[in-house]
Write a protein that holds these residues in place. Sequence first.
Motif, mmCIF file in Angstrom:
data_model
loop_
_atom_site.group_PDB
_atom_site.id
_atom_site.type_symbol
_atom_site.label_atom_id
_atom_site.label_comp_id
_atom_site.label_asym_id
_atom_site.label_seq_id
_atom_site.Cartn_x
_atom_site.Cartn_y
_atom_site.Cartn_z
ATOM 1 N N ASP A 1 -35.294 22.363 -16.788
ATOM 2 C CA ASP A 1 -34.149 23.226 -17.089
ATOM 3 C C ASP A 1 -34.524 24.346 -18.054
ATOM 4 O OD1 ASP A 1 -34.492 21.258 -19.070
ATOM 5 O OD2 ASP A 1 -32.395 21.383 -19.692
ATOM 6 N N ILE A 2 -35.405 24.077 -18.987
ATOM 7 C CA ILE A 2 -35.863 25.101 -19.922
ATOM 8 C C ILE A 2 -36.718 26.134 -19.185
ATOM 9 C CG2 ILE A 2 -37.217 25.546 -22.013
ATOM 10 C CD1 ILE A 2 -34.581 24.041 -22.506
ATOM 11 N N ARG A 3 -37.585 25.667 -18.302
ATOM 12 C CA ARG A 3 -38.420 26.585 -17.520
ATOM 13 C C ARG A 3 -37.549 27.476 -16.645
ATOM 14 N NH1 ARG A 3 -43.268 23.283 -14.898
ATOM 15 N NH2 ARG A 3 -43.708 25.389 -14.189
ATOM 16 N N GLU B 1 -34.515 28.366 -17.286
ATOM 17 C CA GLU B 1 -33.839 29.305 -18.193
ATOM 18 C C GLU B 1 -34.751 30.486 -18.529
ATOM 19 O OE1 GLU B 1 -30.499 30.528 -20.267
ATOM 20 O OE2 GLU B 1 -30.675 28.708 -19.073
ATOM 21 N N PHE B 2 -36.010 30.197 -18.843
ATOM 22 C CA PHE B 2 -36.965 31.277 -19.119
ATOM 23 C C PHE B 2 -37.142 32.172 -17.895
ATOM 24 C CE2 PHE B 2 -39.019 28.543 -22.563
ATOM 25 C CZ PHE B 2 -38.520 29.309 -23.597
ATOM 26 N N HIS C 1 -42.679 22.834 -20.182
ATOM 27 C CA HIS C 1 -41.349 22.553 -20.729
ATOM 28 C C HIS C 1 -40.576 21.732 -19.705
ATOM 29 C CE1 HIS C 1 -41.739 25.360 -24.067
ATOM 30 N NE2 HIS C 1 -42.146 26.300 -23.224
ATOM 31 N N PRO C 2 -39.462 21.151 -20.104
ATOM 32 C CA PRO C 2 -38.603 20.481 -19.122
ATOM 33 C C PRO C 2 -38.135 21.494 -18.067
ATOM 34 C CG PRO C 2 -37.948 19.877 -21.346
ATOM 35 C CD PRO C 2 -38.972 20.968 -21.475
ATOM 36 N N GLU D 1 -45.226 27.393 -19.096
ATOM 37 C CA GLU D 1 -45.669 26.377 -20.053
ATOM 38 C C GLU D 1 -45.027 25.031 -19.713
ATOM 39 O OE1 GLU D 1 -44.541 27.964 -23.852
ATOM 40 O OE2 GLU D 1 -46.070 29.540 -23.772
ATOM 41 N N ARG E 1 -43.762 31.932 -20.726
ATOM 42 C CA ARG E 1 -43.105 30.760 -21.324
ATOM 43 C C ARG E 1 -42.608 29.807 -20.244
ATOM 44 N NH1 ARG E 1 -40.683 31.310 -26.546
ATOM 45 N NH2 ARG E 1 -40.639 29.050 -26.375
ATOM 46 N N ALA E 2 -42.142 30.372 -19.113
ATOM 47 C CA ALA E 2 -41.656 29.533 -18.012
ATOM 48 C C ALA E 2 -42.783 28.735 -17.378
ATOM 49 C CB ALA E 2 -40.962 30.396 -16.961
#
Length: 80
Positions: free
Chosen positions: A44-46, A48-49, A41-42, A39, A36-37
Motif C-alpha cells: 500500500d505504501i509503494r 501511494e508513492f 515497502h508494504p 524500495e 521510493r516506490a
Amino acid sequence: MTEFIERAQPIPDNPVRATMFTVAQCLAKAVELEQRAAEPHPPDIRAEFAGMALQWRGLAARAEIHDRRAAAAIARMQQA
C-alpha cells in the motif's frame, strides 16, 4: 518536501500570486517518488508513492503547457 516547495517559482504578473513548479522540479520529484516506490515497502505504501509520482508527472505536463503558452504570448507581444 518543505525545501522542495520553497524552491517553487512565483508566477509573474499573477494577481493571485500563486506559485508554479518548474518542469524540472516536477520531474525530479516524480523520479524521487518512483524510486521510493521501488524500495521494499508494504504494497500500500509503494502504491501511494507510485500514485504521487503520477501526480507529479501530471504537474510537469501542466508546467510545460504553461511555459509554452507564456512563450507564445511573449512572441505575440514582441510581434505587435
